[in-house]
Design a protein around this motif. Structure first.
Motif, PDB file in Angstrom:
ATOM      1  N   LYS A  46    -123.683 -15.410  -0.416  1.00 56.55           N
ATOM      2  CA  LYS A  46    -123.471 -14.593   0.777  1.00 56.55           C
ATOM      3  C   LYS A  46    -122.592 -13.423   0.403  1.00 56.55           C
ATOM      4  CE  LYS A  46    -123.340 -18.484   3.960  1.00 56.55           C
ATOM      5  NZ  LYS A  46    -122.548 -19.168   4.972  1.00 56.55           N
ATOM      6  N   GLN A  47    -122.591 -12.404   1.244  1.00 55.99           N
ATOM      7  CA  GLN A  47    -121.721 -11.267   1.017  1.00 55.99           C
ATOM      8  C   GLN A  47    -120.273 -11.708   1.172  1.00 55.99           C
ATOM      9  OE1 GLN A  47    -122.527  -7.894   3.462  1.00 55.99           O
ATOM     10  NE2 GLN A  47    -120.749  -6.775   2.747  1.00 55.99           N
ATOM     11  N   GLY A  48    -119.460 -11.414   0.179  1.00 64.09           N
ATOM     12  CA  GLY A  48    -118.046 -11.750   0.241  1.00 64.09           C
ATOM     13  C   GLY A  48    -117.736 -13.202  -0.076  1.00 64.09           C
ATOM     14  N   ALA A  49    -118.745 -14.012  -0.316  1.00 62.02           N
ATOM     15  CA  ALA A  49    -118.509 -15.427  -0.604  1.00 62.02           C
ATOM     16  C   ALA A  49    -118.056 -15.597  -2.051  1.00 62.02           C
ATOM     17  CB  ALA A  49    -119.777 -16.234  -0.359  1.00 62.02           C
ATOM     18  N   VAL A  50    -117.254 -16.596  -2.266  1.00 61.46           N
ATOM     19  CA  VAL A  50    -116.810 -16.918  -3.612  1.00 61.46           C
ATOM     20  C   VAL A  50    -117.471 -18.236  -4.003  1.00 61.46           C
ATOM     21  CG1 VAL A  50    -114.822 -17.392  -5.073  1.00 61.46           C
ATOM     22  CG2 VAL A  50    -114.635 -15.721  -3.243  1.00 61.46           C
ATOM     23  N   ILE A  51    -118.310 -18.186  -5.009  1.00 59.71           N
ATOM     24  CA  ILE A  51    -119.090 -19.354  -5.423  1.00 59.71           C
ATOM     25  C   ILE A  51    -118.173 -20.490  -5.871  1.00 59.71           C
ATOM     26  CG2 ILE A  51    -120.790 -20.180  -7.094  1.00 59.71           C
ATOM     27  CD1 ILE A  51    -121.980 -17.374  -7.036  1.00 59.71           C
ATOM     28  N   GLU A  52    -117.036 -20.138  -6.447  1.00 61.15           N
ATOM     29  CA  GLU A  52    -116.142 -21.166  -6.980  1.00 61.15           C
ATOM     30  C   GLU A  52    -115.606 -22.091  -5.889  1.00 61.15           C
ATOM     31  OE1 GLU A  52    -113.231 -19.829  -9.759  1.00 61.15           O
ATOM     32  OE2 GLU A  52    -114.657 -18.477 -10.717  1.00 61.15           O
ATOM     33  N   ARG A  53    -115.484 -21.610  -4.648  1.00 61.69           N
ATOM     34  CA  ARG A  53    -115.042 -22.491  -3.558  1.00 61.69           C
ATOM     35  C   ARG A  53    -116.052 -23.608  -3.321  1.00 61.69           C
ATOM     36  NH1 ARG A  53    -113.886 -17.826   0.608  1.00 61.69           N
ATOM     37  NH2 ARG A  53    -112.303 -16.728  -0.576  1.00 61.69           N
ATOM     38  N   ALA A  54    -117.320 -23.252  -3.270  1.00 62.77           N
ATOM     39  CA  ALA A  54    -118.369 -24.265  -3.086  1.00 62.77           C
ATOM     40  C   ALA A  54    -118.446 -25.179  -4.299  1.00 62.77           C
ATOM     41  CB  ALA A  54    -119.717 -23.599  -2.844  1.00 62.77           C
ATOM     42  N   GLN A  55    -118.216 -24.614  -5.467  1.00 65.65           N
ATOM     43  CA  GLN A  55    -118.231 -25.430  -6.681  1.00 65.65           C
ATOM     44  C   GLN A  55    -117.092 -26.450  -6.652  1.00 65.65           C
ATOM     45  OE1 GLN A  55    -117.274 -23.395 -10.315  1.00 65.65           O
ATOM     46  NE2 GLN A  55    -118.587 -24.739 -11.512  1.00 65.65           N
ATOM     47  N   GLN A  56    -115.928 -26.053  -6.183  1.00 65.51           N
ATOM     48  CA  GLN A  56    -114.797 -26.982  -6.076  1.00 65.51           C
ATOM     49  C   GLN A  56    -115.111 -28.088  -5.074  1.00 65.51           C
ATOM     50  OE1 GLN A  56    -112.140 -27.153  -8.002  1.00 65.51           O
ATOM     51  NE2 GLN A  56    -112.925 -25.387  -9.133  1.00 65.51           N
ATOM     52  N   ASP A  57    -115.782 -27.733  -3.967  1.00 66.36           N
ATOM     53  CA  ASP A  57    -116.197 -28.749  -2.992  1.00 66.36           C
ATOM     54  C   ASP A  57    -117.164 -29.744  -3.633  1.00 66.36           C
ATOM     55  OD1 ASP A  57    -114.666 -27.478  -1.095  1.00 66.36           O
ATOM     56  OD2 ASP A  57    -116.373 -26.444  -0.157  1.00 66.36           O
ATOM     57  N   ALA A  58    -118.076 -29.240  -4.441  1.00 67.70           N
ATOM     58  CA  ALA A  58    -119.050 -30.103  -5.121  1.00 67.70           C
ATOM     59  C   ALA A  58    -118.358 -31.040  -6.098  1.00 67.70           C
ATOM     60  CB  ALA A  58    -120.083 -29.262  -5.859  1.00 67.70           C
ATOM     61  N   ILE A  59    -117.371 -30.530  -6.817  1.00 63.31           N
ATOM     62  CA  ILE A  59    -116.653 -31.350  -7.794  1.00 63.31           C
ATOM     63  C   ILE A  59    -115.854 -32.435  -7.086  1.00 63.31           C
ATOM     64  CG2 ILE A  59    -114.771 -31.276  -9.484  1.00 63.31           C
ATOM     65  CD1 ILE A  59    -115.975 -28.505 -10.322  1.00 63.31           C
ATOM     66  N   LYS A  60    -115.215 -32.086  -5.967  1.00 62.45           N
ATOM     67  CA  LYS A  60    -114.465 -33.090  -5.194  1.00 62.45           C
ATOM     68  C   LYS A  60    -115.409 -34.142  -4.620  1.00 62.45           C
ATOM     69  CE  LYS A  60    -110.767 -29.950  -3.871  1.00 62.45           C
ATOM     70  NZ  LYS A  60    -110.225 -29.132  -2.784  1.00 62.45           N
ATOM     71  N   ALA A  61    -116.545 -33.699  -4.079  1.00 61.18           N
ATOM     72  CA  ALA A  61    -117.488 -34.638  -3.461  1.00 61.18           C
ATOM     73  C   ALA A  61    -118.156 -35.539  -4.484  1.00 61.18           C
ATOM     74  CB  ALA A  61    -118.553 -33.871  -2.690  1.00 61.18           C
TER      75      ALA A  61
END
Length: 124
Positions: A46-61
């Motif tokens: 998405k515009q302005g989204a930071v992929i690393e935030r979603a990646q951190q969520d994936a790693i935690k999950a």
């Protein structure tokens, strides 16, 4: 001005533009599923989204190995991202940014079944 092929004077639409149109449409009109709030049609790019935030969520999950025994942490994180995000499942993506769990892993890059190339208008 739209992009033009200087040799033929035809309009050009990039693959990135086509993917953005599919992502926007899917975000606005996700397929409806009963009893499933998230339903796996979130959009990662998405515009302005930071992929690393979603990646951190994936790693935690994906830290709990009991849910899928025999899979590496990186593979579980990749599977979580593919399950949650429509555009990762569809177009693929480079997921090996940021965290050491995905870096250098074979699961840091996903190839999707839908690939686009440049489009061109029929008439100049």
């Amino acid at each position: 001005m739209p992009r033009l092929d200087p040799n033929t004077n035809r309009g050009i639409v990039t693959d990135v533009c086509l993917k953005r149109k599919v992502r926007n449409f899917t975000e606005i009109f996700p397929p409806a599923r009963e009893n499933d709030a998230a339903n796996g049609f979130n959009i990662l790019i998405k515009q302005g989204a930071v992929i690393e935030r979603a990646q951190q969520d994936a790693i935690k999950a994906s830290k709990d190995e009991g849910s899928l025994p025999g899979l590496s942490h990186a593979e579980r994180a990749k599977n979580w991202l593919c399950r949650e995000f429509f555009d990762v499942r569809t177009f693929g993506g480079v997921l090996s940014t940021g965290d050491d769990v995905m870096k250098g892993s074979a699961f840091g890059q996903v190839r999707g079944p839908v690939q686009f190339t440049f489009g061109q208008s029929f008439h100049p």
